[in-house]
Scaffold this motif. Structure first.
Motif, PDB file in Angstrom:
ATOM      1  N   LEU A 198     -70.778 -30.860  42.471  1.00  0.00           N
ATOM      2  CA  LEU A 198     -70.210 -31.895  43.323  1.00  0.00           C
ATOM      3  C   LEU A 198     -71.063 -33.158  43.210  1.00  0.00           C
ATOM      4  O   LEU A 198     -71.873 -33.280  42.302  1.00  0.00           O
ATOM      5  CB  LEU A 198     -70.137 -31.380  44.770  1.00  0.00           C
ATOM      6  CG  LEU A 198     -69.337 -30.075  44.939  1.00  0.00           C
ATOM      7  CD1 LEU A 198     -69.455 -29.535  46.355  1.00  0.00           C
ATOM      8  CD2 LEU A 198     -67.879 -30.274  44.560  1.00  0.00           C
ATOM      9  N   GLN A 199     -70.851 -34.111  44.124  1.00  0.00           N
ATOM     10  CA  GLN A 199     -71.690 -35.304  44.122  1.00  0.00           C
ATOM     11  C   GLN A 199     -72.025 -35.691  45.556  1.00  0.00           C
ATOM     12  O   GLN A 199     -71.306 -35.324  46.490  1.00  0.00           O
ATOM     13  CB  GLN A 199     -71.012 -36.477  43.398  1.00  0.00           C
ATOM     14  CG  GLN A 199     -69.707 -36.930  44.003  1.00  0.00           C
ATOM     15  CD  GLN A 199     -68.498 -36.280  43.364  1.00  0.00           C
ATOM     16  OE1 GLN A 199     -68.622 -35.508  42.412  1.00  0.00           O
ATOM     17  NE2 GLN A 199     -67.321 -36.596  43.885  1.00  0.00           N
ATOM     18  N   TYR A 200     -73.103 -36.425  45.712  1.00  0.00           N
ATOM     19  CA  TYR A 200     -73.512 -36.829  47.054  1.00  0.00           C
ATOM     20  C   TYR A 200     -72.470 -37.759  47.660  1.00  0.00           C
ATOM     21  O   TYR A 200     -71.855 -38.580  46.979  1.00  0.00           O
ATOM     22  CB  TYR A 200     -74.868 -37.528  47.027  1.00  0.00           C
ATOM     23  CG  TYR A 200     -76.016 -36.614  46.689  1.00  0.00           C
ATOM     24  CD1 TYR A 200     -76.336 -35.547  47.522  1.00  0.00           C
ATOM     25  CD2 TYR A 200     -76.783 -36.820  45.546  1.00  0.00           C
ATOM     26  CE1 TYR A 200     -77.404 -34.700  47.214  1.00  0.00           C
ATOM     27  CE2 TYR A 200     -77.857 -35.982  45.235  1.00  0.00           C
ATOM     28  CZ  TYR A 200     -78.149 -34.926  46.070  1.00  0.00           C
ATOM     29  OH  TYR A 200     -79.194 -34.088  45.760  1.00  0.00           O
ATOM     30  N   GLY A 201     -72.269 -37.613  48.969  1.00  0.00           N
ATOM     31  CA  GLY A 201     -71.342 -38.477  49.686  1.00  0.00           C
ATOM     32  C   GLY A 201     -71.760 -38.599  51.138  1.00  0.00           C
ATOM     33  O   GLY A 201     -72.728 -37.968  51.583  1.00  0.00           O
ATOM     34  N   ASP A 202     -71.033 -39.409  51.869  1.00  0.00           N
ATOM     35  CA  ASP A 202     -71.298 -39.610  53.291  1.00  0.00           C
ATOM     36  C   ASP A 202     -70.609 -38.511  54.104  1.00  0.00           C
ATOM     37  O   ASP A 202     -69.396 -38.306  53.972  1.00  0.00           O
ATOM     38  CB  ASP A 202     -70.785 -40.985  53.720  1.00  0.00           C
ATOM     39  CG  ASP A 202     -71.049 -41.253  55.191  1.00  0.00           C
ATOM     40  OD1 ASP A 202     -70.171 -40.946  56.028  1.00  0.00           O
ATOM     41  OD2 ASP A 202     -72.143 -41.755  55.501  1.00  0.00           O
ATOM     42  N   LYS A 203     -71.357 -37.820  54.945  1.00  0.00           N
ATOM     43  CA  LYS A 203     -70.808 -36.679  55.680  1.00  0.00           C
ATOM     44  C   LYS A 203     -69.601 -37.069  56.530  1.00  0.00           C
ATOM     45  O   LYS A 203     -68.600 -36.336  56.592  1.00  0.00           O
ATOM     46  CB  LYS A 203     -71.883 -36.046  56.574  1.00  0.00           C
ATOM     47  CG  LYS A 203     -72.979 -35.323  55.822  1.00  0.00           C
ATOM     48  CD  LYS A 203     -73.947 -34.666  56.804  1.00  0.00           C
ATOM     49  CE  LYS A 203     -75.091 -33.971  56.066  1.00  0.00           C
ATOM     50  NZ  LYS A 203     -76.014 -33.301  57.015  1.00  0.00           N
ATOM     51  N   LYS A 204     -69.694 -38.217  57.196  1.00  0.00           N
ATOM     52  CA  LYS A 204     -68.593 -38.639  58.059  1.00  0.00           C
ATOM     53  C   LYS A 204     -67.344 -38.958  57.243  1.00  0.00           C
ATOM     54  O   LYS A 204     -66.215 -38.626  57.640  1.00  0.00           O
ATOM     55  CB  LYS A 204     -69.015 -39.858  58.892  1.00  0.00           C
ATOM     56  CG  LYS A 204     -70.052 -39.536  59.967  1.00  0.00           C
ATOM     57  CD  LYS A 204     -70.374 -40.765  60.803  1.00  0.00           C
ATOM     58  CE  LYS A 204     -71.392 -40.433  61.887  1.00  0.00           C
ATOM     59  NZ  LYS A 204     -71.737 -41.634  62.697  1.00  0.00           N
ATOM     60  N   GLU A 205     -67.528 -39.603  56.091  1.00  0.00           N
ATOM     61  CA  GLU A 205     -66.383 -39.931  55.238  1.00  0.00           C
ATOM     62  C   GLU A 205     -65.747 -38.664  54.664  1.00  0.00           C
ATOM     63  O   GLU A 205     -64.515 -38.558  54.576  1.00  0.00           O
ATOM     64  CB  GLU A 205     -66.814 -40.867  54.114  1.00  0.00           C
ATOM     65  CG  GLU A 205     -67.193 -42.261  54.586  1.00  0.00           C
ATOM     66  CD  GLU A 205     -67.655 -43.149  53.444  1.00  0.00           C
ATOM     67  OE1 GLU A 205     -67.633 -42.689  52.278  1.00  0.00           O
ATOM     68  OE2 GLU A 205     -68.036 -44.304  53.725  1.00  0.00           O
ATOM     69  N   ILE A 206     -66.585 -37.708  54.275  1.00  0.00           N
ATOM     70  CA  ILE A 206     -66.071 -36.446  53.742  1.00  0.00           C
ATOM     71  C   ILE A 206     -65.267 -35.722  54.813  1.00  0.00           C
ATOM     72  O   ILE A 206     -64.145 -35.240  54.561  1.00  0.00           O
ATOM     73  CB  ILE A 206     -67.227 -35.557  53.235  1.00  0.00           C
ATOM     74  CG1 ILE A 206     -67.938 -36.218  52.054  1.00  0.00           C
ATOM     75  CG2 ILE A 206     -66.696 -34.173  52.822  1.00  0.00           C
ATOM     76  CD1 ILE A 206     -69.266 -35.574  51.707  1.00  0.00           C
ATOM     77  N   GLN A 207     -65.811 -35.644  56.032  1.00  0.00           N
ATOM     78  CA  GLN A 207     -65.103 -34.974  57.122  1.00  0.00           C
ATOM     79  C   GLN A 207     -63.801 -35.680  57.462  1.00  0.00           C
ATOM     80  O   GLN A 207     -62.780 -35.039  57.722  1.00  0.00           O
ATOM     81  CB  GLN A 207     -65.993 -34.895  58.358  1.00  0.00           C
ATOM     82  CG  GLN A 207     -65.405 -34.044  59.488  1.00  0.00           C
ATOM     83  CD  GLN A 207     -65.237 -32.589  59.092  1.00  0.00           C
ATOM     84  OE1 GLN A 207     -66.200 -31.940  58.672  1.00  0.00           O
ATOM     85  NE2 GLN A 207     -64.013 -32.057  59.199  1.00  0.00           N
TER      86      GLN A 207
END
Length: 304
Positions: free
Chosen positions: A193-202
């Motif tokens: 996978l790749q790093y992302g913003d937790k809030k955006e992913i949720q």
């Protein structure tokens, strides 16, 4: 068969080696006749043993994950069914990679990725079934599919041996993988996978789940999408345009919420489901010249 069972229960607790077990209790469609023997291994070692025992007695083997995306016929499944959803589970994160046993529900792996700030598998958050089953079928939704994120796969083969596959060997296609053709059984998966913003992913996962709940009959027994997407079309749209929402045979019905799903409204039999599938195929082909192919795996034999 009984010799094989005796050999199995010497190593696997008797309560996890079930005789004449109704598969309606082990599939999301809640239909299906009995398996001659159902084995519920907890470890790769137990699974490998079951496969080797079956092979030594020339017993056919069917392997299931969570029991989604399958229709077991009313006559049941001859031979040995090995279901992996009770396997001991491990889940770990290493930088942008997740390593997981195949028995995890796909939604739980998606949530774990979000908690670790990893993006790329949001598309899968509402797909029913296990991680292993999703890899086996190259499951996908909303423009994503497992082929985009799987980086390594560990399997048990038809001889009970364990093997690891790398990306170039997966043979992914639309709802296809090399593991289907090889008849090898996925037991462990590595995801890149790749790093992302937790809030955006949720937020993305919540949005996709809201879309699913509003459009799909998630509250009813089904196997997920019933038909493959034909080239240039959407199966559900073709079925809807043919006026088939609500088409029923017994307690099997084309969902009134999403025409791409056949659902069990109560006590459907596999014969009921097949009758609906065949009638949908006939009418859609007559109206549009398109032959719909089932996405669900049809297993076992019809009742005599």
């Amino acid at each position: 068969m009984m010799k094989a069972v005796t050999e199995l229960i010497a190593h696997i607790p008797r309560e996890r080696v079930l005789l004449a077990e109704p598969m309606s209790q082990h599939t999301t469609f809640a239909v299906g006749g009995p398996a001659d023997v159902l084995v519920l291994p907890h470890t790769v070692k137990e699974m490998s043993l079951a496969v080797r025992v079956a092979r030594s007695y020339d017993i056919p083997v069917t392997v299931l994950g969570g029991g989604s995306n399958v229709l077991v016929l009313d006559g049941g499944i001859r031979g040995m069914v090995i279901q992996l959803n009770e396997m001991n589970r491990f889940l770990s994160c290493h930088a942008t990679k997740i390593l997981a046993s195949s028995g995890f529900m796909l939604k739980d792996v998606c949530q774990y990725a979000q908690e670790n700030g990893l993006a790329g598998m949001e598309f899968a958050c509402g797909i029913p079934g296990t991680l292993g089953g999703a890899v086996f079928m190259n499951a996908g939704a909303y423009g994503g599919e497992m082929s985009h994120i799987v980086s390594r796969v560990r399997t048990v083969n038809r001889s009970g041996g364990v093997r690891t596959y790398e990306t170039a060997e997966f043979g992914f296609g639309y709802r296809q993988s090399a593991f289907q053709k090889l008849q090898e059984y996925v037991v462990e998966v590595e995801l890149q996978l790749q790093y992302g913003d937790k809030k955006e992913i949720q937020a993305m996962m919540d949005d996709l789940m809201d879309r699913r709940r509003s459009k799909q009959p998630l509250e009813m027994h089904s196997a997920g999408s019933t038909f493959k997407r034909p080239p240039g079309y959407f199966a559900g749209t073709l079925i809807d345009q043919t006026g088939l929402k609500g088409l029923a045979h017994g307690d099997a019905q084309v969902s009134t919420k999403h025409a791409g799903f056949v659902v069990n409204t109560g006590h459907a039999t596999a014969a009921d489901v097949l009758a609906v599938i065949h009638e949908v195929q006939r009418r859609v082909e007559a109206a549009h010249g398109v032959r719909l192919e089932p996405e669900v795996r049809i297993l076992g034999e019809e009742k005599k």
